[in-house]
Design a protein around this motif. Structure first.
Motif, short mmCIF file in Angstrom:
data_model
loop_
_atom_site.label_atom_id
_atom_site.label_comp_id
_atom_site.label_asym_id
_atom_site.label_seq_id
_atom_site.Cartn_x
_atom_site.Cartn_y
_atom_site.Cartn_z
N ALA A 65 28.67 -15.55 -65.85
CA ALA A 65 29.83 -16.30 -66.40
C ALA A 65 30.54 -17.22 -65.45
CB ALA A 65 30.72 -15.39 -67.20
N PRO A 66 30.98 -18.20 -65.65
CA PRO A 66 31.85 -18.81 -64.63
C PRO A 66 32.99 -18.32 -64.20
CG PRO A 66 31.11 -20.42 -66.52
CD PRO A 66 30.73 -18.95 -66.86
N ASP A 67 33.67 -17.34 -65.12
CA ASP A 67 34.70 -16.51 -64.66
C ASP A 67 34.61 -15.15 -64.30
OD1 ASP A 67 34.11 -15.64 -67.23
OD2 ASP A 67 36.09 -15.37 -67.92
N ALA A 68 33.37 -14.90 -63.76
CA ALA A 68 32.94 -13.45 -63.42
C ALA A 68 33.70 -12.90 -62.22
CB ALA A 68 31.59 -13.47 -63.12
N GLY A 69 34.00 -11.72 -62.43
CA GLY A 69 34.68 -11.37 -61.18
C GLY A 69 36.23 -11.03 -61.55
N GLY A 119 28.37 3.23 -63.74
CA GLY A 119 29.00 2.64 -62.46
C GLY A 119 28.60 1.13 -62.46
N GLY A 120 27.93 0.64 -63.52
CA GLY A 120 27.64 -0.69 -63.44
C GLY A 120 28.43 -1.81 -64.15
N TYR A 121 28.22 -3.03 -64.26
CA TYR A 121 29.10 -4.14 -65.11
C TYR A 121 28.35 -5.18 -65.18
CZ TYR A 121 33.58 -5.39 -66.54
OH TYR A 121 34.89 -5.86 -66.99
N ALA A 122 28.46 -5.74 -66.38
CA ALA A 122 27.76 -6.91 -66.80
C ALA A 122 28.65 -8.01 -66.27
CB ALA A 122 27.26 -6.68 -68.16
N TYR A 123 28.09 -8.97 -65.59
CA TYR A 123 28.64 -10.39 -65.67
C TYR A 123 27.93 -11.39 -66.65
CZ TYR A 123 31.10 -9.12 -61.22
OH TYR A 123 32.14 -8.90 -60.48
N SER A 124 27.01 -11.16 -67.58
CA SER A 124 26.45 -12.11 -68.22
C SER A 124 27.54 -12.24 -69.37
CB SER A 124 25.20 -11.72 -68.77
OG SER A 124 25.24 -10.53 -69.35
N THR A 125 26.95 -13.41 -70.38
CA THR A 125 28.10 -14.01 -71.29
C THR A 125 27.62 -13.37 -72.70
OG1 THR A 125 26.57 -15.91 -71.70
CG2 THR A 125 28.31 -16.15 -70.00
N ILE A 126 26.65 -12.68 -72.92
CA ILE A 126 26.21 -12.11 -74.22
C ILE A 126 26.31 -10.46 -74.01
CG2 ILE A 126 24.85 -14.01 -74.74
CD1 ILE A 126 22.47 -12.04 -73.90
N GLY A 169 38.26 -11.60 -56.70
CA GLY A 169 37.63 -12.78 -56.62
C GLY A 169 36.71 -13.05 -57.39
N HIS A 170 35.78 -14.19 -57.15
CA HIS A 170 34.81 -14.82 -58.19
C HIS A 170 33.72 -14.95 -57.09
CE1 HIS A 170 37.48 -15.57 -61.56
NE2 HIS A 170 38.27 -16.14 -60.43
N PRO A 171 32.66 -14.76 -57.69
CA PRO A 171 31.26 -15.08 -56.80
C PRO A 171 31.04 -16.58 -56.82
CG PRO A 171 30.59 -14.19 -59.16
CD PRO A 171 31.99 -13.82 -58.78
N PRO A 172 30.93 -17.06 -55.56
CA PRO A 172 30.64 -18.56 -55.35
C PRO A 172 29.69 -19.09 -56.36
CG PRO A 172 30.11 -17.33 -53.54
CD PRO A 172 30.63 -16.23 -54.31
N ARG A 173 28.59 -18.54 -56.59
CA ARG A 173 27.34 -19.17 -57.15
C ARG A 173 27.25 -18.36 -58.51
NH1 ARG A 173 23.20 -19.87 -52.61
NH2 ARG A 173 23.84 -17.63 -52.59
N ARG A 174 26.47 -18.81 -59.49
CA ARG A 174 26.10 -18.13 -60.59
C ARG A 174 24.57 -18.31 -61.09
NH1 ARG A 174 26.31 -21.25 -65.24
NH2 ARG A 174 27.48 -23.36 -65.11
N ALA A 196 17.95 -21.15 -62.09
CA ALA A 196 18.55 -21.56 -61.14
C ALA A 196 19.84 -21.00 -60.70
CB ALA A 196 18.92 -23.13 -61.65
N VAL A 197 20.21 -21.25 -59.24
CA VAL A 197 21.68 -20.75 -58.75
C VAL A 197 22.31 -21.92 -58.72
CG1 VAL A 197 22.80 -19.58 -57.00
CG2 VAL A 197 20.57 -18.62 -57.75
N LEU A 198 23.58 -21.94 -59.35
CA LEU A 198 24.49 -23.03 -59.42
C LEU A 198 25.93 -22.66 -58.83
CD1 LEU A 198 24.06 -24.36 -63.09
CD2 LEU A 198 22.59 -24.88 -61.05
N LYS A 199 26.56 -23.78 -58.49
CA LYS A 199 28.02 -23.57 -58.08
C LYS A 199 28.63 -22.99 -59.17
CE LYS A 199 28.07 -27.20 -54.69
NZ LYS A 199 28.65 -28.61 -54.20
N ARG A 200 29.74 -22.14 -59.01
CA ARG A 200 30.45 -21.57 -60.09
C ARG A 200 31.21 -22.64 -60.69
NH1 ARG A 200 35.62 -19.56 -60.84
NH2 ARG A 200 36.47 -20.27 -59.03
N SER A 201 31.61 -23.53 -60.10
CA SER A 201 32.68 -24.65 -60.53
C SER A 201 31.77 -25.49 -61.79
CB SER A 201 33.12 -25.53 -59.78
OG SER A 201 32.09 -26.04 -58.92
N VAL A 202 30.49 -25.43 -61.64
CA VAL A 202 29.68 -26.23 -62.58
C VAL A 202 30.04 -25.84 -64.14
CG1 VAL A 202 27.39 -27.01 -63.48
CG2 VAL A 202 27.80 -26.42 -61.03
N ASP A 203 30.29 -27.10 -64.90
CA ASP A 203 30.65 -26.66 -66.24
C ASP A 203 29.73 -26.21 -66.96
OD1 ASP A 203 31.21 -27.06 -69.03
OD2 ASP A 203 31.70 -29.33 -69.05
#
Length: 363
Positions: A345-349, A167-174, A265-270, A315-322
């Motif tokens: 991931a910046p495109d999470a969600g 029932g879970g889901y990974a939002y990471s990039t690896i 949607g997308h989470p506002p931070r990552r 660190a928790v950053l804005k999603r839009s950060v490159d």
């Protein structure tokens, strides 16, 4: 916890600060303690954590209706992680949970035990449950391996991180198998508080301080309540969808936000991992702003000195950060160069209709 740990009387013990006050930050050699802890030859004093017990025949079905994780059918000795959310889906309480067949044991940050017990007590209604703040009676020890030295009857919570639960889901990039959390198994043991010193002595293991445990946690990308969380945090931002949220369970408070962000949607931070410039002899303070091209784009939430990687941080950053941008961490007049390693991931969600992207569901 109202009194300092008795383990602060051990030789070389230096008391920590903030959330880790009243336990030792180290015992004289933080890097050696870190290596011993990583190799399974040390335990860490977590007696500053809070412990809440829930007993009664309705305990698991009741907790299941309140929290983000599916807890029905939890077997005796099986560990889980769950969250209590606000109506807006923001994290209110983060709970490490293990049930022994008669009682559910809830491990929290120390300052959260009393508020959690009070919140649960208000939600009992006519159900057959009994809630107790057991922090004064029970202490927590941390380790990176199972400890048969503590005996067969010890209550142990095994961290599910970073496995992607049912029932879970990974939002990471690896990929799951490449996750650095795989290198750090984690166990939390409940022992009688008045026997803490004797229990540690009986294991024959060394003691490591909170600095060692925190450095290993940061390297494992493991979020911690009160560090990576604030009053606005939703689970998606910290990759907690993998271990603390069941996307197909019944209704609970905050579920609508969880589902909406995940599906549409997308989470506002990552959450991101930072390699800090090691040329300075200091570390930035927790809460220091993170800068990109002169703009504040987030904050440092945890910082440590790893025995192999050197200075590291979460660190928790804005999603839009490159995701490829070089960053700076500012602490007063000090500036620390920081290379980022993407966790969420910046495109999470927005998984509905999603054909490609970083995200991975359970295998």
């Amino acid at each position: 916890m109202t009194t300092p740990s008795p383990l602060l009387d051990r030789p070389g013990a230096v008391e920590g600060g903030g959330a880790d006050a009243q336990v030792a930050s180290h015992y004289g050699d933080p890097f050696r303690e870190q290596r011993l802890l990583m190799d399974g030859h040390a335990v860490v004093d977590l007696s500053n954590r809070g412990v809440v017990t829930v007993s009664g025949p309705d305990r698991l079905s009741w907790l299941n209706t309140l929290s983000s994780q599916l807890l029905l059918g939890l077997r005796p000795g099986q560990s889980s992680e769950t969250l209590l959310l606000t109506v807006q889906g923001r994290i209110e309480f983060s709970i490490h949970l293990v049930d022994d067949g008669a009682t559910a044991w809830l491990i929290t940050e120390g300052g959260e035990a009393a508020p959690l017990a009070a919140w649960l007590d208000r939600m009992k209604f006519m159900l057959r449950v009994e809630v107790t703040d057991a922090t004064e009676a029970w202490a927590v020890l941390g380790a990176t391996r199972a400890l048969p030295e503590l005996g067969d009857d010890v209550i142990a919570w095994e961290d599910p991180w970073p496995a992607i639960g049912v029932g879970g889901y990974a939002y990471s990039t690896i990929g799951d198998g490449e996750h650095p959390g795989r290198e750090r198994p984690w166990f939390e043991y409940l022992v009688p508080r008045d026997a803490l010193d004797a229990v540690v002595t009986g294991t024959g293991l060394a003691l490591a301080g909170s600095l060692a445990a925190e450095a290993l946690r940061i390297a494992a990308w493991r979020p911690r309540a009160g560090f990576e969380t604030d009053e606005k945090t939703i689970p998606h931002e910290l990759d907690l969808m993998r271990t603390a949220v069941h996307l197909a369970k019944g209704c609970y408070k905050g579920q609508e936000t969880v589902a909406r962000v995940h599906n549409l949607g997308h989470p506002p931070r990552r959450l991101t991992f930072l390699h800090l410039d090691g040329s300075q002899h200091t570390l930035p303070a927790m809460g220091s702003p993170v800068l990109s091209e002169g703009r504040t784009v987030g904050r440092v939430t945890s910082v440590g000195h790893h025995y192999e990687m050197g200075p590291i941080a979460l660190a928790v950053l804005k999603r839009s950060v490159d995701a490829t941008a070089d960053l700076l961490v500012q602490d007063g007049e000090e500036m620390y160069a920081a290379g980022q390693e993407v966790i969420v991931a910046p495109d999470a969600g927005q998984v509905v209709g999603r054909a490609t992207g970083f995200l991975r569901g359970p295998r």
